[in-house]
Structures are given as structure tokens and as C-alpha cells.
Scaffold this active site. Structure first.
Site, short mmCIF file in Angstrom:
data_model
loop_
_atom_site.label_atom_id
_atom_site.label_comp_id
_atom_site.label_asym_id
_atom_site.label_seq_id
_atom_site.Cartn_x
_atom_site.Cartn_y
_atom_site.Cartn_z
N TYR A 1 -14.47 -12.24 -16.52
CA TYR A 1 -15.50 -11.23 -16.80
C TYR A 1 -15.94 -10.55 -15.52
CZ TYR A 1 -20.25 -9.41 -17.34
OH TYR A 1 -21.37 -8.61 -17.29
N THR B 1 -23.18 -5.82 -13.04
CA THR B 1 -23.81 -7.14 -13.03
C THR B 1 -23.84 -7.74 -11.62
OG1 THR B 1 -23.37 -9.42 -13.72
CG2 THR B 1 -21.50 -7.96 -13.74
N ASP B 2 -24.75 -8.69 -11.41
CA ASP B 2 -24.78 -9.40 -10.13
C ASP B 2 -23.59 -10.38 -10.01
OD1 ASP B 2 -25.61 -11.33 -11.97
OD2 ASP B 2 -27.45 -11.87 -10.91
N GLU B 3 -22.92 -10.65 -11.14
CA GLU B 3 -21.85 -11.66 -11.11
C GLU B 3 -20.66 -11.22 -10.26
OE1 GLU B 3 -21.14 -13.71 -14.79
OE2 GLU B 3 -23.11 -13.17 -15.55
N ALA C 1 -20.88 0.09 -22.16
CA ALA C 1 -19.80 -0.54 -22.94
C ALA C 1 -19.01 -1.52 -22.10
CB ALA C 1 -18.88 0.54 -23.50
N GLU D 1 -16.98 -5.78 -22.49
CA GLU D 1 -16.97 -7.16 -22.96
C GLU D 1 -17.83 -7.91 -21.96
OE1 GLU D 1 -15.71 -8.54 -25.62
OE2 GLU D 1 -14.74 -6.74 -26.39
N SER E 1 -13.37 -8.37 -13.89
CA SER E 1 -13.13 -7.09 -14.56
C SER E 1 -14.28 -6.12 -14.30
CB SER E 1 -12.92 -7.30 -16.07
OG SER E 1 -14.10 -7.77 -16.69
N LYS E 2 -15.51 -6.64 -14.20
CA LYS E 2 -16.63 -5.76 -13.86
C LYS E 2 -16.50 -5.28 -12.41
CE LYS E 2 -19.80 -4.70 -15.95
NZ LYS E 2 -20.05 -3.57 -16.89
N ASP F 1 -13.95 4.16 -29.05
CA ASP F 1 -13.61 3.35 -27.88
C ASP F 1 -13.73 4.21 -26.62
OD1 ASP F 1 -12.11 1.88 -25.91
OD2 ASP F 1 -11.06 0.85 -27.53
N HIS G 1 -17.67 -22.56 -13.09
CA HIS G 1 -19.07 -22.17 -13.31
C HIS G 1 -19.79 -21.80 -12.01
CE1 HIS G 1 -22.79 -23.33 -15.95
NE2 HIS G 1 -22.87 -22.10 -15.46
P1 NAD Z 1 -23.06 -6.64 -25.25
O1 NAD Z 1 -21.80 -7.45 -25.28
O2 NAD Z 1 -24.26 -7.13 -26.01
O3 NAD Z 1 -22.75 -5.17 -25.79
C1 NAD Z 1 -21.63 -4.44 -25.41
C2 NAD Z 1 -21.53 -3.23 -26.32
O4 NAD Z 1 -20.38 -2.47 -25.92
C3 NAD Z 1 -21.32 -3.58 -27.80
O5 NAD Z 1 -22.12 -2.75 -28.61
C4 NAD Z 1 -19.85 -3.28 -28.03
O6 NAD Z 1 -19.55 -2.91 -29.37
C5 NAD Z 1 -19.61 -2.15 -27.06
N1 NAD Z 1 -18.19 -2.02 -26.65
C6 NAD Z 1 -17.37 -3.02 -26.23
N2 NAD Z 1 -16.16 -2.52 -25.93
C7 NAD Z 1 -16.23 -1.17 -26.13
C8 NAD Z 1 -15.30 -0.11 -25.98
N3 NAD Z 1 -14.05 -0.33 -25.56
N4 NAD Z 1 -15.72 1.15 -26.26
C9 NAD Z 1 -16.99 1.38 -26.70
N5 NAD Z 1 -17.89 0.41 -26.88
C10 NAD Z 1 -17.53 -0.86 -26.60
O7 NAD Z 1 -23.38 -6.46 -23.72
P2 NAD Z 1 -24.79 -6.29 -22.98
O8 NAD Z 1 -25.32 -7.64 -22.65
O9 NAD Z 1 -25.64 -5.34 -23.73
O10 NAD Z 1 -24.31 -5.63 -21.61
C11 NAD Z 1 -24.24 -4.22 -21.46
C12 NAD Z 1 -23.74 -3.89 -20.06
O11 NAD Z 1 -24.62 -4.46 -19.10
C13 NAD Z 1 -22.35 -4.49 -19.76
O12 NAD Z 1 -21.63 -3.55 -19.00
C14 NAD Z 1 -22.66 -5.74 -18.94
O13 NAD Z 1 -21.59 -6.03 -18.05
C15 NAD Z 1 -23.90 -5.29 -18.20
N6 NAD Z 1 -24.83 -6.37 -17.81
C16 NAD Z 1 -25.26 -7.30 -18.72
C17 NAD Z 1 -26.17 -8.27 -18.32
C18 NAD Z 1 -26.72 -9.29 -19.31
O14 NAD Z 1 -27.44 -10.21 -18.90
N7 NAD Z 1 -26.42 -9.18 -20.60
C19 NAD Z 1 -26.64 -8.30 -17.01
C20 NAD Z 1 -26.17 -7.33 -16.10
C21 NAD Z 1 -25.29 -6.37 -16.51
P1 TYD Z 2 -24.85 -16.92 -20.19
O1 TYD Z 2 -26.02 -16.57 -21.05
O2 TYD Z 2 -23.51 -17.07 -20.84
O3 TYD Z 2 -24.82 -15.87 -18.99
P2 TYD Z 2 -23.92 -15.87 -17.62
O4 TYD Z 2 -22.86 -16.89 -17.72
O5 TYD Z 2 -23.37 -14.48 -17.65
O6 TYD Z 2 -24.88 -16.13 -16.52
O7 TYD Z 2 -25.18 -18.29 -19.47
C1 TYD Z 2 -26.32 -18.44 -18.64
C2 TYD Z 2 -26.24 -19.81 -18.02
O8 TYD Z 2 -26.40 -20.79 -19.05
C3 TYD Z 2 -24.90 -20.10 -17.37
O9 TYD Z 2 -25.12 -20.87 -16.18
C4 TYD Z 2 -24.16 -20.93 -18.40
C5 TYD Z 2 -25.28 -21.68 -19.10
N1 TYD Z 2 -25.03 -22.00 -20.53
C6 TYD Z 2 -25.22 -23.30 -21.00
O10 TYD Z 2 -25.60 -24.22 -20.24
N2 TYD Z 2 -24.99 -23.55 -22.32
C7 TYD Z 2 -24.57 -22.59 -23.19
O11 TYD Z 2 -24.34 -22.90 -24.39
C8 TYD Z 2 -24.40 -21.25 -22.70
C9 TYD Z 2 -23.94 -20.14 -23.61
C10 TYD Z 2 -24.65 -21.00 -21.36
#
Ligand code: NAD
Ligand code: TYD
Length: 355
Positions: A158, A132-134, A80, A82, A161-162, A57, A293
Site C-alpha cells: 500500500y 499518507t504519512d505511511e 481515489a 486502494e 504504491s502511494k 475508474d 508492521h
Molecule cells: P477508502 O478506501 O475508504 O475509499 C477509497 C474510495 O476510492 C472508494 O470510494 C473507492 O470506491 C474509490 N476508488 C478506488 N479505486 C478507484 C478507481 N480506480 N477509480 C475511482 N475510484 C476508485 O479510502 P479513504 O480512507 O477514504 O482514503 C482516501 C485517500 O486518502 C486515499 O488516497 C488514501 O491513501 C488517503 N489517506 C487515507 C488515510 C486514512 O487514514 N484512511 C490517511 C491518509 C491518507
Molecule cells: P489500520 O486501521 O489498518 O491503519 P494503518 O495500518 O494504515 O495504520 O491499522 C491501524 C493500526 O491498528 C495498525 O498498527 C494495525 C493495527 N490493527 C490491529 O491491531 N488490529 C486490527 O484488526 C486492525 C485492522 C489493525
């Protein structure tokens, strides 16, 4: 060597695989293996001595202190977290714990380690925080895309927290001089994407003959980037980014959710037609919207292009075709991640939504 956290998740695993394909530099991969972390994503590295996997962790200071002392990384990249908005609505606590408290403990360990370094090792050290852009909140249709100076206005547990973790990272630079870099990226898609997120969920449900749940009117806009382009941006920022700076990363590819779902359906119609010859779009089902949303995200990626010369290599057309093909070619991976815990989540999130 470098230390990566969260390298068994979607983006982290893509990053680790690309890193070791492109460089000889070893990598320590610290991951808690939550539901989103999957060692199968890293199966290609089983016999590769350059990849050291550590199950743990980021909030475990004793562990991170030990890893830093033992491996003396020149850089740390923090993936790492959520990461799923819907899960943060059902249960925010894990998000606070990992994204805020975990990042804080990690920063403290890194500060101690970095303070002990000297000379070139200290000057060259970097901590790159993947965000993230969020964190910027939601844009109206006519508003310009998010630049790095856009105010923080997170709307989900989410994104809040980011945002908090980004602020901590910023403060550690400002107060202690820690050489940090932050990237704020738009929505990623590509291989190893856990099928709770929009694009992989639609592919997996379509093939299983299940409904394709579109939240609300499906006109929410996201700015999609192929995951390997995100990884190349992170490598570039690590290499040449200025400490203390943030870089927005995006694909100049804004699309409403419904267009995304229709594109996935059309590709599947071509690549794996339904047995009854009907189009996959018939499976689209409008369901109750996500609370709070965000309507639109869009990234202004001019800074990273201007200062670091980074641009995405994939268009949405090429990236989404590769992605759909990857899921068709990796049905065993999909089957393995759909464990009992996955089915429980689907029931929790979609069971209560009305069509
Ligand atoms: P993901 O949920 O697929 O993977 C997260 C990983 O972190 C997992 O392997 C999990 O086991 C690990 N993890 C969670 N809690 C942990 C802890 N306490 N200690 C160690 N490991 C831990 O997420 P992702 O989509 O690969 O995103 C990775 C990063 O990129 C995140 O910080 C997310 O906020 C950021 N991000 C994601 C997106 C996207 O579209 N997915 C876009 C922009 C930024
Ligand atoms: P998501 O992949 O959860 O990413 P984020 O919420 O971080 O942008 O969702 C992308 C978009 O798709 C978001 O506007 C929510 C929508 N969405 C659906 O319409 N149906 C679904 O089942 C999911 C998971 C997301």
C-alpha cells in the site's frame, strides 16, 4: 466547479458532504464504487443538483477526458485509492493498478486538459493529491516526527504504491509545470469509516460480542486525526497552498493501538454498557502480528500551521466520542456494509491469525 475522485469512500464522502455544506460550488464525484465506496455515504445529497455522481475508474482516460471537457473543473482532488494495508498484503495488484497506473492515467488526462486552458483558468487550476504519512516508513520511538523532507521509505505494498503516485505527481509538476499540491496525512478516524480499519472494526466487533483483534503487542503507534480536520486541511491547502509543495497533516496525537482499543471500550462501557455488565475490554484478543508492521508513525504538522494557519479543531477525546456515538446512531449503515464480501474478507484476514 471542482472534480473529486473517490468521493464515495471514507474521507472522500466526508469531504464532499462538508464541501457542499460550506460552499455553493458544485462538485463532480468520480468513484469506481469498489467494496470501500458506498453511495449510502452520500444519501443526504440525493436531491442536491450541485452533486454530480459519476460511476467510473480514474484509470479510464476516455471517461476522465470527457468529464474534464464537459465540466471544466477549476480544481481536482484525488482521493481515489486502494487504502487498506492488510488487503495490500493479501493482494497487491489492485493497489498497483489504481494507486500507480490509475494516478498516472489521471495525471495524463489532467495534463492535456490543463494545457488547453488559458489565462486565469490556467493560472488558477490546481490538482491536489491526497496521500499518507505511511510513505515515510516507520519511526523509532525517539526519532522526530515526519517532516515534509523526511526520506521516502515505504514498507507495505500500500505505502509503496502511494509513494509511487506521489513521485508521479511531483514529476508532473517538475517536468510539465502542472500546478499540483500533495498532502501527506496521518491515520484518520470518524463517520463512514469502513469497519476493516482499526477503530470502526473495534466498535463494530465490541457491539457484536466478538473478539477485538489486536495485532502483536498492540504497542504500534499511530497519529490519529479526526476526518473532518483532514477535510479542512485539504480545503485550506487547495485555497492557499503553493503549487509543487507538499504539506504534512496530523493531529499531534500519537497513541499506541492498545490505548485506542481501550478508549473505545471505555466509551462503549459508558454509552452502551454490555448486557452482562462486564467491561468491553474483556473482548480484547492478541493475534498474530501483521507482516512488516510499521512500528510508529508521527506527523510534524508545523509547516501547514506556519504557512497556511491550519490547526485541527478536535482533540482525540472529542473526536473519538463523536465517532463512537456516530456508530451507535448508525447501526443500519454498519449492517449494510457488512455484506458477503465483507464477511469473506474478515474470514481471510482473521481466520488464519492465531490468538
Ligand atoms: P477508502 O478506501 O475508504 O475509499 C477509497 C474510495 O476510492 C472508494 O470510494 C473507492 O470506491 C474509490 N476508488 C478506488 N479505486 C478507484 C478507481 N480506480 N477509480 C475511482 N475510484 C476508485 O479510502 P479513504 O480512507 O477514504 O482514503 C482516501 C485517500 O486518502 C486515499 O488516497 C488514501 O491513501 C488517503 N489517506 C487515507 C488515510 C486514512 O487514514 N484512511 C490517511 C491518509 C491518507
Ligand atoms: P489500520 O486501521 O489498518 O491503519 P494503518 O495500518 O494504515 O495504520 O491499522 C491501524 C493500526 O491498528 C495498525 O498498527 C494495525 C493495527 N490493527 C490491529 O491491531 N488490529 C486490527 O484488526 C486492525 C485492522 C489493525
Amino acid at each position: 466547479m471542482i472534480l473529486v475522485t473517490g468521493g464515495a469512500g471514507f474521507i472522500g464522502a466526508n469531504f464532499v458532504l462538508d464541501w457542499l455544506a460550506l460552499s455553493e460550488e458544485s462538485l463532480v464525484n468520480l468513484d469506481k464504487l469498489t467494496y470501500a465506496g458506498n453511495r449510502e455515504n452520500l444519501a443526504a445529497l440525493t436531491d442536491d443538483p450541485r452533486h454530480v455522481f459519476v460511476h467510473g475508474d480514474i484509470g479510464d482516460s476516455a471517461l476522465t477526458n470527457r468529464l474534464l471537457a464537459q465540466y471544466q473543473p477549476r480544481a481536482i482532488i484525488n482521493f481515489a485509492a486502494e487504502s487498506h494495508v492488510d488487503r495490500s498484503i493479501h493482494g497487491p495488484e489492485d493497489f498497483i493498478q489504481t494507486n500507480i497506473v490509475g494516478t498516472f492515467h489521471l495525471l495524463e488526462s489532467i495534463r492535456g486538459y490543463w494545457s488547453s486552458l488559458q489565462g486565469e483558468a490556467r493560472d488558477g487550476f490546481r490538482f491536489l493529491h491526497v496521500s499518507t504519512d505511511e510513505v515515510y516508513g516507520s519511526l523509532a520511538r525517539e526519532e522526530p516526527a515526519f517532516s515534509e523532507t523526511h526520506r521516502y521509505e515505504p514498507n507495505s505494498p500500500y505505502s509503496a504504491s502511494k509513494a509511487a503516485s506521489d513521485h508521479l505527481v511531483r514529476a508532473y509538476h517538475h517536468t510539465y509545470g502542472l500546478p499540483v499540491l500533495t498532502t501527506n496525512c496521518s491515520n484518520n478516524y470518524g463517520p463512514y469509516h469502513f469497519p476493516e480499519k482499526l477503530i470502526p472494526l473495534m466498535i463494530v466487533n465490541a457491539l457484536a460480542g466478538k473478539p477485538l483483534p489486536v495485532y502483536g503487542d498492540g504497542q504500534q503507534i499511530r497519529d490519529w486525526l479526526y476526518v473532518k480536520d483532514h477535510c479542512s486541511a485539504i480545503r485550506r491547502v487547495l485555497e492557499a497552498g503553493r503549487p509543487g509543495e507538499t504539506y504534512n497533516v496530523g493531529g499531534w496525537n500519537e497513541k499506541p493501538n492498545l490505548d485506542i482499543v481501550r478508549t473505545v471500550c471505555t466509551l462503549l462501557d459508558e454509552l452502551r454498557p454490555r448486557a452482562d455488565g462486564k467491561p468491553y475490554c474483556e473482548q480484547i484478543a492478541y493475534v498474530t502480528d501483521r507482516p512488516g508492521h510499521d512500528r510508529r508513525y508521527a506527523i510534524d504538522a508545523r509547516k501547514i500551521e506556519r504557512e497556511l494557519g491550519w490547526k485541527p479543531a478536535e482533540t482525540f477525546a472529542t473526536g473519538i466520542r463523536k465517532t463512537v456515538q456516530w456508530y451507535l446512531d448508525n447501526q443500519a449503515w454498519v449492517g449494510n456494509v457488512q455484506s458477503g464480501a465483507y464477511r469473506d474478507w474478515v474470514e481471510k484476514n482473521y481466520g488464519e491469525r492465531q490468538g
